[in-house]
Design a protein around this motif. Structure first.
Motif, PDB file in Angstrom:
ATOM      1  N   MET A  75       0.898  -1.230  -0.010  1.00  0.00           N
ATOM      2  CA  MET A  75      -0.016   0.088  -0.116  1.00  0.00           C
ATOM      3  C   MET A  75       0.724   1.269   0.098  1.00  0.00           C
ATOM      4  N   ALA A  76       2.173   1.076   0.182  1.00  0.00           N
ATOM      5  CA  ALA A  76       3.073   2.329   0.363  1.00  0.00           C
ATOM      6  C   ALA A  76       2.812   3.461  -0.838  1.00  0.00           C
ATOM      7  N   ALA A  77       2.779   2.997  -1.882  1.00  0.00           N
ATOM      8  CA  ALA A  77       2.786   3.716  -3.111  1.00  0.00           C
ATOM      9  C   ALA A  77       1.624   4.646  -3.081  1.00  0.00           C
ATOM     10  N   GLU A  78       0.648   4.499  -2.286  1.00  0.00           N
ATOM     11  CA  GLU A  78      -0.578   5.512  -2.084  1.00  0.00           C
ATOM     12  C   GLU A  78      -0.593   5.950  -0.771  1.00  0.00           C
ATOM     13  N   VAL A  79      -0.345   5.283   0.323  1.00  0.00           N
ATOM     14  CA  VAL A  79      -0.707   5.686   1.665  1.00  0.00           C
ATOM     15  C   VAL A  79       0.760   5.301   2.409  1.00  0.00           C
ATOM     16  N   LYS A  80       1.478   6.061   2.932  1.00  0.00           N
ATOM     17  CA  LYS A  80       2.528   5.847   3.710  1.00  0.00           C
ATOM     18  C   LYS A  80       2.014   5.325   5.122  1.00  0.00           C
ATOM     19  N   ASN A  81       2.396   4.290   5.879  1.00  0.00           N
ATOM     20  CA  ASN A  81       1.974   3.524   6.991  1.00  0.00           C
ATOM     21  C   ASN A  81       0.488   3.197   7.082  1.00  0.00           C
ATOM     22  N   PHE A  82       0.125   2.369   5.973  1.00  0.00           N
ATOM     23  CA  PHE A  82      -1.041   2.064   5.970  1.00  0.00           C
ATOM     24  C   PHE A  82      -1.615   1.218   7.113  1.00  0.00           C
ATOM     25  N   PRO A  83      -2.763   1.459   7.838  1.00  0.00           N
ATOM     26  CA  PRO A  83      -2.782   0.641   8.935  1.00  0.00           C
ATOM     27  C   PRO A  83      -3.469  -0.968   8.568  1.00  0.00           C
ATOM     28  N   ILE A  84      -2.748  -1.887   8.937  1.00  0.00           N
ATOM     29  CA  ILE A  84      -3.202  -3.265   8.724  1.00  0.00           C
ATOM     30  C   ILE A  84      -3.841  -3.897   9.620  1.00  0.00           C
ATOM     31  N   LEU A  85      -4.952  -4.413   9.258  1.00  0.00           N
ATOM     32  CA  LEU A  85      -5.806  -5.046  10.193  1.00  0.00           C
ATOM     33  C   LEU A  85      -5.664  -6.702  10.090  1.00  0.00           C
TER      34      LEU A  85
END
Length: 144
Positions: A75-85
């Motif tokens: 997900m890093a290309a769109e959101v830095k530190n995307f929250p993983i559930l």
């Protein structure tokens, strides 16, 4: 060929390729919007929440850290530190094909010297969510 036929073929080609480009651009834009909306909805959720979810299950930290970092990398290309559930469905949230995930799991098993169960083994269950993946990896025995 007459010039009018060549012009017609060129025009059809431009319309066709232009339409494909617009469709590609639109679908990419939709995916970016989807990812950003998910991230906003998960504001305040951190890596610690993810690790805490597995605390009572004695899952090795290396597995938790690696799985979390792997999905954040997607997900890093769109959101830095995307929250993983843990409950994230891998194919739906990360748009990751299970065959591609299988390739990654084989690489991780080699790196961590884990013995993966045979496909016919009764200990293999379907991996659909991030939690399923973590539990599967932690169930694999270390090679001796």
């Amino acid at each position: 060929m007459p010039d009018s036929v060549l012009f017609y073929l060129a025009a059809v080609s431009v319309v066709f390729w232009g339409s494909l480009f617009l469709l590609w651009w639109w679908s990419g834009n939709q995916n970016r919007s989807r990812i950003r909306a998910l991230a906003r909805a998960r504001a305040g959720v951190s890596r610690e929440h993810f690790i805490e979810h597995f605390r009572d299950r004695e899952i090795p930290e290396v597995i938790l850290a690696h799985v979390y970092a792997f999905f954040q990398g997607i997900m890093a290309a769109e959101v830095k530190n995307f929250p993983i559930l843990p409950e994230d469905e891998i194919e739906k949230v990360y748009l990751l094909d299970m065959e591609d995930l299988e390739f990654e799991v084989i690489e991780w098993a080699r790196k961590w010297k884990l013995k993966l169960p045979d496909a016919e083994s009764e200990h293999v269950y379907p991996v659909k969510t991030v939690e399923d993946l973590v539990k599967f990896l932690s169930s694999c025995r270390r090679e001796r």
